[in-house]
Design an enzyme around this catalytic site. Structure first.
Site, PDB file in Angstrom:
ATOM      1  N   ARG A  32      -7.950   8.516  -6.275  1.00 17.45           N
ATOM      2  CA  ARG A  32      -8.290   7.141  -5.916  1.00 17.45           C
ATOM      3  C   ARG A  32      -8.440   7.055  -4.402  1.00 17.45           C
ATOM      4  O   ARG A  32      -7.741   7.739  -3.661  1.00 17.45           O
ATOM      5  CB  ARG A  32      -7.207   6.159  -6.385  1.00 17.45           C
ATOM      6  CG  ARG A  32      -6.944   6.199  -7.878  1.00 17.45           C
ATOM      7  CD  ARG A  32      -5.786   5.301  -8.278  1.00 17.45           C
ATOM      8  NE  ARG A  32      -5.447   5.469  -9.684  1.00 17.45           N
ATOM      9  CZ  ARG A  32      -6.021   4.812 -10.681  1.00 17.45           C
ATOM     10  NH1 ARG A  32      -6.962   3.914 -10.397  1.00 17.45           N
ATOM     11  NH2 ARG A  32      -5.657   5.030 -11.924  1.00 17.45           N
ATOM     12  N   GLY A  54     -13.033   3.643  -4.403  1.00 14.07           N
ATOM     13  CA  GLY A  54     -12.785   3.395  -5.814  1.00 14.07           C
ATOM     14  C   GLY A  54     -12.057   4.557  -6.448  1.00 14.07           C
ATOM     15  O   GLY A  54     -11.271   5.241  -5.804  1.00 14.07           O
ATOM     16  N   VAL A  55     -12.354   4.782  -7.723  1.00 17.55           N
ATOM     17  CA  VAL A  55     -11.669   5.806  -8.512  1.00 17.55           C
ATOM     18  C   VAL A  55     -12.636   6.954  -8.787  1.00 17.55           C
ATOM     19  O   VAL A  55     -13.816   6.737  -9.057  1.00 17.55           O
ATOM     20  CB  VAL A  55     -11.145   5.218  -9.838  1.00 17.55           C
ATOM     21  CG1 VAL A  55     -10.332   6.265 -10.601  1.00 17.55           C
ATOM     22  CG2 VAL A  55     -10.293   3.985  -9.576  1.00 17.55           C
ATOM     23  N   ASP A  91     -16.146   9.975   9.419  1.00 19.85           N
ATOM     24  CA  ASP A  91     -14.858   9.952   8.714  1.00 19.85           C
ATOM     25  C   ASP A  91     -14.379  11.373   8.401  1.00 19.85           C
ATOM     26  O   ASP A  91     -14.001  11.683   7.271  1.00 19.85           O
ATOM     27  CB  ASP A  91     -14.971   9.129   7.430  1.00 19.85           C
ATOM     28  CG  ASP A  91     -13.603   8.630   6.945  1.00 19.85           C
ATOM     29  OD1 ASP A  91     -12.651   8.649   7.749  1.00 19.85           O
ATOM     30  OD2 ASP A  91     -13.497   8.233   5.770  1.00 19.85           O
TER      31      ASP A  91
END
Length: 894
Positions: free
Chosen positions: A594, A598-599, A710
């Site tokens: 997760r 989202g998942v 990121d």
């Protein structure tokens, strides 16, 4: 020095015993007499080496012989030769074992075989230049040696014509070595000198005296004196220098002088490996000591060293040595203050480094091309050697990918009008990156094979002008209808679609009029289909098309790349329906992880595991990130970036389908969540280098440039082979084409990894990624959290800086490594990381520089690990020259 009769007797006994042993082991020897008739062989009388004809290892060239009058001057393997008047590149091919180490020797003697003894041409090892061969007269013999570890199970040695002169070769010799000797960090070794120092006979020698058939030459110097012994010397270490070399040595005539060895006439860019062999061959008195230091360019590199009594010790450099600022290469053996005797040297080998930078074409694809060449009997004069490289000599009709640090792969094969007969070969399916296949205007028969439809990369197939028959696979016709492939089959009168073939069979007993009419209708339909296809294709160029897989009529997120054409992987990275996603994940049965997006679920697509990332809420930011990631991954492809298999966008149901990365993310392995197994330092360096390559590709290989924004350990994923790939491109930004050096954006990223300059100014550059990657490097070294409020300095960069300022690097290294690393690579990685973390972005390195630093560290660590696995039958007799390598984690040693 006079040669004593006793010593001469010992020498002759050794020499005679070796030569009389006709059955001496020659396993691992390949000895080719070039140009001799097929199936002939002989035993060379001075070495007792058995030579065979080269005819089974090459298909080109013509045999020749040197003049009869020269034969008494040279060994028999040089009496014949093979010349190559046709073609530019002609290659020998030998099937060997990957990972084996060989001494490869090429011999050249013109000998007056033609009336043009002045020649110049090039010698290649695979796709890499080995050396330039030059002859000026008939009796000038040249020998070139290379010590090479095989990276594939096929070795090719090529002669390349560079002007008007005809290349030739006299003999080709391969000698298998022990895989624990002559190790390098990179590249292969070319013989510079192999010297019997202090030899008392002015004549070289090889097999029969040297078990590996190394060629030794006598070497003496005016200021040196020879010494010798009539006792035997133990030579049983991995290098096994010949005993004849070890029972003699040189010492400086002035006992207080140093023994200096200077390499002259060498370009200052050349790098060397040096191997010295020592044995004490004098009976020392109780109060005598022979002790000396080994210096290089006035710097101490090893010692004090004391040779073992009548036992061989081999001292070598584990890393290459380079010239000093003045371009000098000077080795010096200098006696210590404790020594009563001068230094000595028995034998020495010096090799220059050939980096062999050009990677060979993918092994499986080379096999496929060789099989195609053989089965079809392709007789193209330039189909010699590697199909793709070097680029100047690639095969005609073949185009390949050329990406730095990647194996070339074949993307186009044109065998049109090549006189091909028989069926379409299944070997073609092994060309896994093939995009264009042209087999037109040949005499191919049989049916169109199903495997062509299963080759995912194929975009164009031209089979026109052949004699093919039967039905075209339905899957291939379907791909043509969907526009994912262009298929040309004109001129194959026996070909039909599956439906028309069935209709023809059903009406086989009808009158002649019916099949004629059916044929006319088929021709009309095919013609109409082609026209329709061309119209649709033309429209597709001018208007955004509908996605045939969506079923919803929605416009794709990314139908054109920034270069103005549709990305080649659109068909593969297809748009899926939400129902497809439910089926792939088995109704979202297994959660992998997760995150903020989202998942992530486990799924199976086309019998292959995949990872399905679902956007939980249709927020504006979420959709923007989703769209950014799809658009980026549809146009960016690199082995160190995660591969997008597909995506779904139906209202608020949005998902990304990736290749499955079986070993999770880097953070899990560092934290121990993946179990007790520890990432080794070599493994961490490999992961760092691979992820750095992926980031470097985003910065420099993409137009426009892409900044990830990121970079962190949770976004570095590991596949089943622990290959690292960058992931999660939702925050990535492309720079507009032009001269802009930054873009102004709202700050995004992960705390701790965020570039402070970017946070302060909102100016995003590729150096923001460099900062984040520096944090990752410190995590790999320390295995410490990026932010820890319990530390004296909470941020990992500040904490490491504090420890370094105290000279305490020991406390920052991950204790789980248990000291199993080269401390110099730790220092290098920390230094690289701290440079990446410079507060000023302009003073940070580029990712290209970071990749180079990490690869250097990886090579050093790999060399260390190979060295630690080496065995030595004389225990401590094989010693590395430690070139500025420390034995403790002590900053003072640097």
């Amino acid at each position: 020095m006079a040669f004593s009769s006793c010593f001469l007797l010992v020498l002759l006994q050794i020499f005679s015993a070796l030569l009389l042993c006709l059955a001496q082991d020659q396993s691992g020897f390949i000895s080719l007499d070039c140009g001799s008739p097929r199936e002939t062989s002989f035993r060379e009388k001075t070495t007792n080496i058995t030579y065979i004809s080269d005819a089974n290892f090459i298909n080109t060239g013509v045999g020749g012989s040197i003049k009869q009058g020269y034969r008494t001057q040279f060994q028999q393997q040089t009496w014949n030769l093979r010349s190559f008047p046709q073609g530019i590149r002609n290659c020998y091919t030998l099937n060997l074992t990957i990972g084996d180490e060989y001494l490869i020797r090429a011999n050249f003697l013109h000998g007056g075989y033609d009336d043009k003894p002045s020649t110049q041409f090039e010698l290649y090892l695979g796709p890499n230049l080995w050396s330039t061969v030059t002859t000026t007269n008939e009796t000038e013999a040249s020998i070139f040696e290379m010590i090479h570890i095989l990276t594939t199970d096929r070795l090719q040695i090529c002669l390349v014509k560079t002007g008007n002169a005809t290349p030739f070769i006299s003999a080709l010799e391969l000698r298998k070595l022990m895989n624990t000797t002559y190790l390098t960090r990179q590249g292969s070794l070319q013989t510079f000198i192999r010297a019997d120092v202090g030899a008392t006979v002015n004549q070289g020698y090889r097999y029969g005296i040297d078990v590996f058939d190394r060629v030794w030459t006598p070497y003496n110097f005016g200021n040196w004196s020879q010494i010798s012994t009539n006792q035997s010397v133990n030579i049983n270490n991995d290098y096994q220098p010949p005993e004849i070399a070890m029972v003699t040595a040189s010492v400086p005539t002035d006992p207080d002088a140093a023994m200096n060895i200077s390499l002259v006439g060498v370009e200052r860019t050349v790098q060397f490996y040096v191997f010295m062999h020592f044995a004490e061959i004098q009976e020392l008195k109780s109060n005598d000591t022979r002790e000396f230091n080994i210096m290089y360019n006035n710097k101490h590199i090893y010692g004090p060293f004391r040779p073992l009594n009548f036992t061989t010790s081999s001292v070598f450099t584990p890393t290459e040595v380079v010239a000093d600022a003045n371009g000098q290469y000077i080795f010096s053996l200098q006696r210590t203050g404790n020594s009563t005797l001068p230094p000595l040297l028995n034998a020495m080998e010096i090799y220059s480094v050939n980096l062999l930078p050009q990677q060979e074409t993918d092994r499986k694809e080379v096999d496929a091309m060789m099989n195609i060449k053989s089965a079809y009997g392709v007789n193209k004069i330039d189909w010699e050697g590697d199909p793709c490289v070097p680029l100047d000599y690639k095969w005609s009709g073949v185009n390949c990918t050329y990406v730095d640090n990647e194996t070339p792969k074949i993307i186009s094969l044109d065998l049109s009008t090549s006189g091909l007969t028989g069926e379409i070969l299944e070997f073609i399916s092994d060309l896994t990156s093939l995009e264009v296949l042209d087999l037109s205007n040949n005499s191919l028969t049989g049916s169109v094979p199903e495997f062509l439809a299963n080759m995912e990369t194929l975009k164009l197939i031209n089979l026109s002008g052949n004699e093919l028959n039967g039905s075209i696979p339905a899957t291939l016709l379907d791909k043509e209808r969907r526009g994912s492939i262009t298929l040309s089959i004109e001129g194959n009168t026996g070909l039909c679609s599956s439906t028309s073939c069935a209709t023809t069979k059903k009406k086989k007993k009808n009158t002649v009029i019916a099949p004629v009419a059916a044929s006319l209708v088929s021709v009309f339909l095919i013609g109409a289909g082609i026209v329709t296809f061309l119209i649709l294709k033309r429209k597709k160029r001018t208007k955004l098309g509908l996605n045939p897989n969506s079923g919803t009529g929605t416009t794709p997120l990314h139908s054109r790349s920034h270069h103005g054409f549709e990305p080649p992987v659109i068909a593969k990275n297809r748009k899926l329906t939400y129902i497809d996603v439910v089926k792939i994940t088995n109704n979202f049965e297994r959660v992998l992880g997760r995150g903020g997006f989202g998942v992530v679920y486990y799924g199976v697509l086309n019998n292959e595991p995949v990872a399905v990332k679902m956007l939980t809420e249709s927020t504006a930011l979420g959709y923007k990130q989703f769209k950014a990631e799809v658009e980026l991954l549809l146009r960016v492809h690199h082995k160190d970036l995660t591969c997008l298999v597909g995506y779904c966008e139906e209202g608020d149901k949005m998902s990304l389908i990736y290749e499955f990365m079986a070993n999770g993310d880097l953070k899990e392995h560092l934290s121990g969540k993946r179990g007790p197994s520890i990432l080794t330092w070599e493994g961490r360096l490999r992961i760092a280098a691979e992820s750095a390559q992926g980031l470097e590709y985003l910065h420099n290989g993409c137009k426009p440039q892409i900044v990830h924004r990121d970079i962190k350990t949770t976004n570095i994923l590991l596949n089943e082979k622990f290959q690292a790939k960058l992931a999660d491109f939702g925050l990535s930004r492309s720079f507009p084409l032009g001269t802009e050096t930054h873009v102004s954006t709202i700050v995004a990223g992960t705390p701790g990894y965020l570039d402070p300059e970017y946070y302060r100014t909102n100016w995003l550059t590729e150096k923001s990624d460099v900062f984040s990657f520096g944090v990752v490097l410190l995590e790999l070294v320390t295995n410490q959290p990026v932010i820890d409020m319990k530390r004296e300095k909470s941020h990992i960069a500040e904490w490491v800086g504090l420890m370094l300022s105290r000279g305490d690097i020991n406390s920052i290294v991950d204790p789980k490594l248990q000291g199993d690393f080269d401390p110099n690579t730790i220092w290098k990685v920390v230094e690289t990381a701290m440079t990446c973390l410079n507060p000023s972005s302009s003073r940070r390195p580029t990712m290209t520089q970071v990749v180079m630093d990490l690869k250097e560290c990886l090579n050093m660590e790999m060399a260390r690990n190979m060295g630690s696995r080496m065995t030595d039958s004389t225990n401590d007799s094989s010693i590395e020259l430690s070139m500025n390598f420390t034995t403790e984690l002590n900053p003072g040693a640097r």
